[in-house]
Design a protein around this motif. Structure first.
Motif, PDB file in Angstrom:
ATOM      1  N   LYS A 163       9.080 -67.441  45.661  1.00 18.35           N
ATOM      2  CA  LYS A 163      10.228 -67.777  46.509  1.00 18.35           C
ATOM      3  C   LYS A 163      10.608 -69.248  46.374  1.00 18.35           C
ATOM      4  N   GLU A 164       9.592 -70.103  46.183  1.00 20.59           N
ATOM      5  CA  GLU A 164       9.845 -71.538  46.055  1.00 20.59           C
ATOM      6  C   GLU A 164      10.508 -71.905  44.726  1.00 20.59           C
ATOM      7  N   GLN A 194      12.303 -69.759  42.606  1.00 18.70           N
ATOM      8  CA  GLN A 194      13.146 -68.656  42.142  1.00 18.70           C
ATOM      9  C   GLN A 194      14.289 -69.073  41.217  1.00 18.70           C
ATOM     10  N   ASP A 195      14.736 -70.313  41.305  1.00 15.39           N
ATOM     11  CA  ASP A 195      15.854 -70.756  40.467  1.00 15.39           C
ATOM     12  C   ASP A 195      15.412 -71.484  39.196  1.00 15.39           C
ATOM     13  N   LYS A 196      14.111 -71.553  38.966  1.00 15.34           N
ATOM     14  CA  LYS A 196      13.592 -72.257  37.793  1.00 15.34           C
ATOM     15  C   LYS A 196      13.255 -71.259  36.685  1.00 15.34           C
ATOM     16  N   SER A 238      10.089 -69.006  36.692  1.00 12.80           N
ATOM     17  CA  SER A 238       9.950 -67.931  37.682  1.00 12.80           C
ATOM     18  C   SER A 238       9.812 -66.560  37.015  1.00 12.80           C
TER      19      SER A 238
END
Length: 50
Positions: free
Chosen positions: A28-29, A31-33, A36
Motif C-alpha cells: 500500500k505504501e 503502490q505507485d512505484k 510494487s
C-alpha cells in the motif's frame, strides 16, 4: 554410513500469513512505484503457500 537427516521446514504456515500481511501493508505504501510489481507477485506467491 548414516542416512542424511530430513530437512525441517524453516517457516510455519502462520509465518507465511504474517509475511503476507506485512507485504500487503508495504504494498500500500509503494503502490505507485515500479518495484510494487515484484511485491505484488510475492504477495500472491505467499498466498499459494499458506
Amino acid at each position: 554410513m548414516r542416512e542424511p537427516q530430513r530437512a525441517r521446514a524453516v517457516f510455519s504456515s502462520e509465518d507465511f500469513n504474517l509475511l503476507r500481511a506485512a507485504v500487503a501493508s508495504y504494498l500500500k505504501e509503494i503502490q505507485d512505484k515500479p518495484e510494487s510489481v515484484k511485491y505484488a507477485n510475492l504477495y500472491h506467491r505467499l498466498g499459494r503457500v499458506s
